[in-house]
Design a protein around this motif. Sequence first.
Motif, PDB file in Angstrom:
ATOM      1  N   GLY A   1    -109.675  -6.215 -53.847  1.00 24.40           N
ATOM      2  CA  GLY A   1    -108.959  -5.521 -52.789  1.00 24.40           C
ATOM      3  C   GLY A   1    -109.859  -4.984 -51.698  1.00 24.40           C
ATOM      4  O   GLY A   1    -109.370  -4.561 -50.646  1.00 24.40           O
ATOM      5  N   THR A   2    -111.195  -5.001 -51.905  1.00 28.53           N
ATOM      6  CA  THR A   2    -112.123  -4.525 -50.878  1.00 28.53           C
ATOM      7  C   THR A   2    -112.014  -5.396 -49.630  1.00 28.53           C
ATOM      8  O   THR A   2    -111.994  -6.622 -49.717  1.00 28.53           O
ATOM      9  CB  THR A   2    -113.578  -4.558 -51.401  1.00 28.53           C
ATOM     10  OG1 THR A   2    -113.680  -3.744 -52.558  1.00 28.53           O
ATOM     11  CG2 THR A   2    -114.537  -4.052 -50.334  1.00 28.53           C
ATOM     12  N   ARG A   3    -111.962  -4.753 -48.459  1.00 25.90           N
ATOM     13  CA  ARG A   3    -111.818  -5.483 -47.195  1.00 25.90           C
ATOM     14  C   ARG A   3    -113.196  -5.915 -46.709  1.00 25.90           C
ATOM     15  O   ARG A   3    -114.114  -5.103 -46.601  1.00 25.90           O
ATOM     16  CB  ARG A   3    -111.145  -4.580 -46.163  1.00 25.90           C
ATOM     17  CG  ARG A   3    -110.455  -5.320 -45.039  1.00 25.90           C
ATOM     18  CD  ARG A   3    -109.360  -4.437 -44.452  1.00 25.90           C
ATOM     19  NE  ARG A   3    -108.661  -5.126 -43.374  1.00 25.90           N
ATOM     20  CZ  ARG A   3    -108.912  -4.935 -42.094  1.00 25.90           C
ATOM     21  NH1 ARG A   3    -109.838  -4.071 -41.720  1.00 25.90           N
ATOM     22  NH2 ARG A   3    -108.239  -5.582 -41.170  1.00 25.90           N
ATOM     23  N   VAL A   4    -113.351  -7.221 -46.423  1.00 22.02           N
ATOM     24  CA  VAL A   4    -114.662  -7.755 -46.046  1.00 22.02           C
ATOM     25  C   VAL A   4    -114.554  -8.705 -44.853  1.00 22.02           C
ATOM     26  O   VAL A   4    -113.482  -9.241 -44.559  1.00 22.02           O
ATOM     27  CB  VAL A   4    -115.323  -8.500 -47.228  1.00 22.02           C
ATOM     28  CG1 VAL A   4    -115.662  -7.544 -48.359  1.00 22.02           C
ATOM     29  CG2 VAL A   4    -114.420  -9.619 -47.734  1.00 22.02           C
ATOM     30  N   ARG A   5    -115.697  -8.904 -44.197  1.00 22.26           N
ATOM     31  CA  ARG A   5    -115.798  -9.871 -43.103  1.00 22.26           C
ATOM     32  C   ARG A   5    -116.797 -10.941 -43.507  1.00 22.26           C
ATOM     33  O   ARG A   5    -117.865 -10.643 -44.046  1.00 22.26           O
ATOM     34  CB  ARG A   5    -116.253  -9.199 -41.807  1.00 22.26           C
ATOM     35  CG  ARG A   5    -116.398 -10.157 -40.621  1.00 22.26           C
ATOM     36  CD  ARG A   5    -116.976  -9.487 -39.395  1.00 22.26           C
ATOM     37  NE  ARG A   5    -116.054  -8.505 -38.836  1.00 22.26           N
ATOM     38  CZ  ARG A   5    -116.189  -7.194 -38.935  1.00 22.26           C
ATOM     39  NH1 ARG A   5    -117.235  -6.680 -39.583  1.00 22.26           N
ATOM     40  NH2 ARG A   5    -115.311  -6.370 -38.394  1.00 22.26           N
TER      41      ARG A   5
ATOM     42  N   VAL B   1    -115.771  -4.086 -44.440  1.00 24.54           N
ATOM     43  CA  VAL B   1    -115.139  -3.599 -43.218  1.00 24.54           C
ATOM     44  C   VAL B   1    -114.703  -2.159 -43.450  1.00 24.54           C
ATOM     45  O   VAL B   1    -113.807  -1.888 -44.241  1.00 24.54           O
ATOM     46  CB  VAL B   1    -113.926  -4.475 -42.826  1.00 24.54           C
ATOM     47  CG1 VAL B   1    -113.243  -3.911 -41.582  1.00 24.54           C
ATOM     48  CG2 VAL B   1    -114.369  -5.910 -42.588  1.00 24.54           C
ATOM     49  N   LYS B   2    -115.347  -1.243 -42.757  1.00 30.62           N
ATOM     50  CA  LYS B   2    -115.063   0.177 -42.948  1.00 30.62           C
ATOM     51  C   LYS B   2    -114.169   0.749 -41.853  1.00 30.62           C
ATOM     52  O   LYS B   2    -113.466   1.720 -42.075  1.00 30.62           O
ATOM     53  CB  LYS B   2    -116.369   0.963 -42.990  1.00 30.62           C
ATOM     54  CG  LYS B   2    -117.282   0.576 -44.141  1.00 30.62           C
ATOM     55  CD  LYS B   2    -118.554   1.393 -44.121  1.00 30.62           C
ATOM     56  CE  LYS B   2    -119.454   1.017 -45.278  1.00 30.62           C
ATOM     57  NZ  LYS B   2    -120.718   1.783 -45.273  1.00 30.62           N
ATOM     58  N   ALA B   3    -114.243   0.161 -40.662  1.00 32.18           N
ATOM     59  CA  ALA B   3    -113.480   0.696 -39.531  1.00 32.18           C
ATOM     60  C   ALA B   3    -112.469  -0.327 -39.059  1.00 32.18           C
ATOM     61  O   ALA B   3    -112.602  -1.518 -39.314  1.00 32.18           O
ATOM     62  CB  ALA B   3    -114.422   1.076 -38.389  1.00 32.18           C
ATOM     63  N   ALA B   4    -111.467   0.152 -38.336  1.00 32.30           N
ATOM     64  CA  ALA B   4    -110.449  -0.736 -37.800  1.00 32.30           C
ATOM     65  C   ALA B   4    -111.061  -1.648 -36.750  1.00 32.30           C
ATOM     66  O   ALA B   4    -111.962  -1.261 -36.020  1.00 32.30           O
ATOM     67  CB  ALA B   4    -109.322   0.072 -37.166  1.00 32.30           C
ATOM     68  N   VAL B   5    -110.609  -2.902 -36.693  1.00 36.20           N
ATOM     69  CA  VAL B   5    -111.086  -3.833 -35.686  1.00 36.20           C
ATOM     70  C   VAL B   5    -110.086  -3.895 -34.550  1.00 36.20           C
ATOM     71  O   VAL B   5    -108.947  -3.454 -34.664  1.00 36.20           O
ATOM     72  CB  VAL B   5    -111.271  -5.251 -36.297  1.00 36.20           C
ATOM     73  CG1 VAL B   5    -112.328  -5.215 -37.360  1.00 36.20           C
ATOM     74  CG2 VAL B   5    -109.956  -5.773 -36.860  1.00 36.20           C
ATOM     75  N   LYS B   6    -110.502  -4.439 -33.425  1.00 38.17           N
ATOM     76  CA  LYS B   6    -109.682  -4.480 -32.236  1.00 38.17           C
ATOM     77  C   LYS B   6    -108.350  -5.151 -32.520  1.00 38.17           C
ATOM     78  O   LYS B   6    -108.279  -6.216 -33.129  1.00 38.17           O
ATOM     79  CB  LYS B   6    -110.413  -5.245 -31.126  1.00 38.17           C
ATOM     80  CG  LYS B   6    -109.689  -5.240 -29.804  1.00 38.17           C
ATOM     81  CD  LYS B   6    -110.501  -5.962 -28.746  1.00 38.17           C
ATOM     82  CE  LYS B   6    -109.763  -5.980 -27.413  1.00 38.17           C
ATOM     83  NZ  LYS B   6    -110.543  -6.681 -26.374  1.00 38.17           N
ATOM     84  N   GLY B   7    -107.276  -4.534 -32.063  1.00 38.36           N
ATOM     85  CA  GLY B   7    -105.945  -5.122 -32.208  1.00 38.36           C
ATOM     86  C   GLY B   7    -105.192  -4.625 -33.420  1.00 38.36           C
ATOM     87  O   GLY B   7    -104.024  -4.952 -33.611  1.00 38.36           O
TER      88      GLY B   7
END
Length: 234
Positions: A29-33, A80-86
């Motif tokens: 579930g960890t959010r990654v790029r 990914v710790k912060a919100a990305v554009k959009g």
Amino acid sequence: PDRFSNHGFSLTSTMASMIEDLSESLERGTRVRVVGLVKAAQHNGKIGRVAKPAGPDGRVGVQIGKGQVLAVKRLNLEVVKAAVKGECSEPAKKKQDVKEFEENTRTLKRVNQLMVEFDGSRDPDLLALYYHYKDKAFDCFNVMEYTQQMERYYANGITVIAVVPRRIKDNEYFLVCLQNKIAERNTLCEVAFQCMRQFAGISMLVKRVCFVCNKPGAAQCKKCHCACFCSPEC
């Protein structure tokens, strides 16, 4: 490497940041790029979630789209710790992320009835059990179809890396495990999961019957180990 090129930051700060990222636990579930891929550069920049923690080979299963899971090295993932554009506001984003992850994550489930039916049949058309990714359903090959499919796999850079014996009740089988030479294209395998194994790639569960006369208990070919024959005549 491109990942370590100087873009206004010192090499020391870049390395420190990378070490900090690598030290983080990538739980399900960890959010990654995805970053720094060379052979599958089209996936760089895509954001997904961890569907399967790192295995013995160090690769992490990352869900980046509906039904698509990449096996990616930890070095090529950034948390990914912060919100990305959009993206929407944080509370709404979290709710949306959870909904998308639940909808898009391919959850493997054991289908006991499927194995019972496959094991109970001696129909030559039900020689090899496989999973059709496009149709998202299990199906079977006969000898000719199985042979033709193996030829297509090899023509497309997908080769056998292991042949594992299996048994259902009193019947013998072997699990043919194949992988793409491009590691990122290997996703979690449905058939292997039904056989109580975890494998990233493609697999087929094949009955140990003669490929000519369909006699049970035939010996596997000593050269390829992927076919069976009960006698030299066959």
